[in-house]
Design an enzyme around this catalytic site. Structure first.
Site, mmCIF file in Angstrom:
data_model
loop_
_atom_site.group_PDB
_atom_site.id
_atom_site.type_symbol
_atom_site.label_atom_id
_atom_site.label_comp_id
_atom_site.label_asym_id
_atom_site.label_seq_id
_atom_site.Cartn_x
_atom_site.Cartn_y
_atom_site.Cartn_z
ATOM 1 N N SER A 160 0.845 -1.189 0.000
ATOM 2 C CA SER A 160 0.000 0.000 0.000
ATOM 3 C C SER A 160 0.874 1.230 0.000
ATOM 4 C CB SER A 160 -0.881 -0.013 1.259
ATOM 5 O OG SER A 160 -1.497 1.230 1.484
ATOM 6 N N TYR A 173 -1.789 -0.494 10.737
ATOM 7 C CA TYR A 173 -1.876 -0.767 9.306
ATOM 8 C C TYR A 173 -0.592 -0.325 8.595
ATOM 9 C CZ TYR A 173 -3.724 -0.919 4.561
ATOM 10 O OH TYR A 173 -3.920 -1.199 3.226
#
Length: 322
Positions: A160, A173
């Protein structure tokens, strides 16, 4: 576990289309996707099936996996498995190979996220995000490496832009995605002598059920609002899946979705400072209760994972009481 009745075909990952027939290089190959019941995982399973691959769908929600598989006109197998459970993944790898043949492509896609201040996030929930996103990726690789060694296959780690610059309210995250990127980079060097290719996919805003929760948090919403207009654009899971499939065909070391992210790679050293500048301004404007708004697990997939792990737990962990 679910499978259709068709048997396995040839194996060994093809790299280019047949110049005479134009056939997809994935036709008849075996692709494994974790987190295949929703969002990007479900869209990628469909895209790979559209390219002719036999698809093994792994995830936490068996009914969701079956719904996705029902729409695929290729041999499939569905296995409910927790990527943090190495024994379960090893068993899933065995089931997939028995039904479809050894894996040519493995995509470590399973992931969850929680938003909110670190100090207010339950320790077990913070740890769960890291376990699924980072340790789960390593477990997936470990389970399928014997098959990828035989097929000289391709392992794709879904990362990501969270790995570019850590955002406040998303510490678990961001840490897990940066770790997953680092893990895949190290793995690439180790596996190159075995002719196993390792790719890393960098994803930006994608229209899954996770993104709606991000916009509920005022600090994260402000970070997104300060991005250029083109960078705020939300991609569909189908668009991302198409880009991932194209990268899989090329056995690409990096896949960028959207493609313009490749031009951001040289600028990565400046991103943490930019994120910190916007974040500090927003945090100073709000009280602790204000910037904690919208905290908790993001998306139905994360909630399903947490509920399966702790059936009696708060269904919206981390969120303030209504």
């Amino acid at each position: 576990m679910r499978t259709n009745g068709r048997g396995p075909g040839r194996h060994g990952t093809a790299r280019t289309p047949d110049p005479h027939t134009g056939a997809s290089p994935l036709r008849g190959r075996v692709a494994v996707v974790t987190g295949a019941g929703r969002g990007i995982g479900a869209a990628l399973a469909a895209a790979l099936a559209g390219a002719g691959a036999r698809v093994a769908l792994l995830g936490r929600e068996e009914e969701r996996l079956r719904e996705v598989a029902a729409g695929l006109d290729v041999p499939t197998v569905c296995v409910e498995a927790d990527v943090t459970d190495q024994a379960a993944l090893d068993a899933a790898a065995g089931e997939a190979e028995e039904r479809l043949g050894p894996a040519d492509v493995v995509v470590a896609n399973a992931g969850i996220a929680v938003s909110g201040p670190f100090r207010d996030t339950e320790a077990a929930l913070w740890q769960r995000v890291v376990d699924v996103n980072l340790t789960g990726a390593a477990n997936t690789a470990r389970a399928f490496l014997p098959q990828l060694t035989r097929t000289r296959g391709y392992f794709l780690q879904i990362a990501s832009t969270a790995a570019f610059g850590s955002a406040p309210m998303m510490s678990a995250y961001c840490a897990s995605k940066a770790g997953a990127e680092s893990f895949a980079t190290a793995l690439r060097c180790e596996l190159e002598p075995d002719r196993i290719a390792v790719g890393i996919a960098y994803l930006h805003w994608t229209g899954t059920d996770m993104i709606g929760g991000i916009d509920d948090n005022p600090v994260l919403r402000a970070l997104r609002a300060h991005q250029p207009r083109f960078a705020r654009r939300v991609q569909s899971p189908e668009r991302v899946a198409g880009l991932l499939t194209a990268g899989i065909v090329r056995r690409a070391p990096r896949v960028h979705a959207p493609p313009w992210l490749r031009w951001c790679q040289p600028l990565r050293p400046v991103f943490p400072a930019l994120v910190a500048h916007v974040s500090r301004r927003e945090l100073r404007r709000r009280s602790g209760a204000g910037f904690a708004a919208g905290s908790g697990l993001l998306g139905a997939g994360g909630l399903a994972d947490w509920t399966a792990l702790r059936p009696t737990a708060d269904p919206r962990p981390g969120r303030p009481a209504d």
